[in-house]
Design a protein around this motif. Structure first.
Motif, PDB file in Angstrom:
ATOM      1  N   HIS A 184       0.761  -1.160  -0.235  1.00 33.67           N
ATOM      2  CA  HIS A 184       0.117   0.028  -0.056  1.00 33.67           C
ATOM      3  C   HIS A 184       1.011   1.234   0.080  1.00 33.67           C
ATOM      4  CE1 HIS A 184      -3.035  -2.860   0.825  1.00 33.67           C
ATOM      5  NE2 HIS A 184      -2.515  -3.270   1.871  1.00 33.67           N
ATOM      6  N   LEU A 185       1.611   1.549  -0.968  1.00 37.85           N
ATOM      7  CA  LEU A 185       2.741   2.474  -1.220  1.00 37.85           C
ATOM      8  C   LEU A 185       1.943   3.794  -1.641  1.00 37.85           C
ATOM      9  CD1 LEU A 185       5.354   0.588  -2.842  1.00 37.85           C
ATOM     10  CD2 LEU A 185       5.281   1.232  -0.488  1.00 37.85           C
ATOM     11  N   SER A 186       0.778   3.554  -2.603  1.00 37.24           N
ATOM     12  CA  SER A 186       0.312   4.957  -3.356  1.00 37.24           C
ATOM     13  C   SER A 186      -0.237   5.999  -2.381  1.00 37.24           C
ATOM     14  CB  SER A 186      -0.595   4.542  -4.371  1.00 37.24           C
ATOM     15  OG  SER A 186      -1.679   3.820  -3.615  1.00 37.24           O
ATOM     16  N   GLY A 187      -0.197   5.996  -1.141  1.00 36.77           N
ATOM     17  CA  GLY A 187      -0.944   7.131  -0.300  1.00 36.77           C
ATOM     18  C   GLY A 187       0.189   7.829   0.213  1.00 36.77           C
ATOM     19  N   ARG A 188       1.393   7.386   0.126  1.00 41.99           N
ATOM     20  CA  ARG A 188       2.632   8.070   0.735  1.00 41.99           C
ATOM     21  C   ARG A 188       2.996   9.190  -0.186  1.00 41.99           C
ATOM     22  NH1 ARG A 188       3.959   4.699   4.659  1.00 41.99           N
ATOM     23  NH2 ARG A 188       3.263   2.655   4.426  1.00 41.99           N
ATOM     24  N   ARG A 189       3.445  10.381   0.576  1.00 43.15           N
ATOM     25  CA  ARG A 189       3.969  11.563  -0.080  1.00 43.15           C
ATOM     26  C   ARG A 189       5.306  11.007  -0.929  1.00 43.15           C
ATOM     27  NH1 ARG A 189       7.781  15.860   0.474  1.00 43.15           N
ATOM     28  NH2 ARG A 189       6.796  17.669  -0.496  1.00 43.15           N
ATOM     29  N   SER A 190       6.241  10.317  -0.302  1.00 43.74           N
ATOM     30  CA  SER A 190       7.570  10.059  -1.191  1.00 43.74           C
ATOM     31  C   SER A 190       7.177   9.016  -2.407  1.00 43.74           C
ATOM     32  CB  SER A 190       8.377   9.069  -0.249  1.00 43.74           C
ATOM     33  OG  SER A 190       7.713   7.904   0.550  1.00 43.74           O
TER      34      SER A 190
END
Length: 153
Positions: free
Chosen positions: A64-70
């Motif tokens: 679930h990476l897509s919600g992160r600013r980076s």
């Protein structure tokens, strides 16, 4: 996740079209088989574009990476860097097929290509920042212990 899949599809189409374009353009100009940057544009778009975003899609599904600013920084900087890099690769290829030495034509070509690589690197670093944070959060989560079936009553 749909954006990652769409991005991968776009790079696949660009990669396949660049391969067909290279073959037909070199046939048309009589430079068939001549070594040039246009010959590797096809592979770069398929691997650095399509395959990379398919791998990131799988990582996003698990972590679930897509919600992160980076991750957002990764997505945009990587795409900008890749587009800059392949455009300069195409320019070098056209100049080579035209009988010119791209290094002697202008210093802007390697400069812009280098900038594209730097932006790609920033994108990759941002991806790893997102990955490390996601993996750290995932390993910190308490996991429910499942008892073997033979001990359950």
């Amino acid at each position: 996740m749909k954006r990652l899949l769409t991005t991968s599809l776009v790079y696949m189409i660009l990669g396949l079209l660049s391969g067909v374009f290279y073959r037909e353009y070199t046939k048309f100009t009589g430079n068939l088989g001549e070594p040039t940057q246009l010959a590797t544009l096809h592979t770069h778009l398929l691997v650095l574009g399509m395959v990379m975003f398919l791998v990131v899609l799988a990582l996003d599904a698990v972590l679930h990476l897509s919600g992160r600013r980076s991750f957002t920084v990764f997505y945009w900087t990587y795409n900008i860097g890749l587009v800059m890099t392949v455009i300069m690769q195409a320019v070098r290829g056209f100049l080579t097929l035209d009988g010119q030495d791209p290094a002697e034509t202008t210093a802007a070509i390697p400069g812009i290509a280098g900038l594209g690589h730097i932006i790609l690197t920033i994108g990759l670093v941002s991806l790893f920042v997102a990955l490390f944070k996601a993996v750290g959060e995932r390993t910190a989560e308490p996991t429910a212990r499942v008892e073997p079936a033979s001990t359950r009553a």
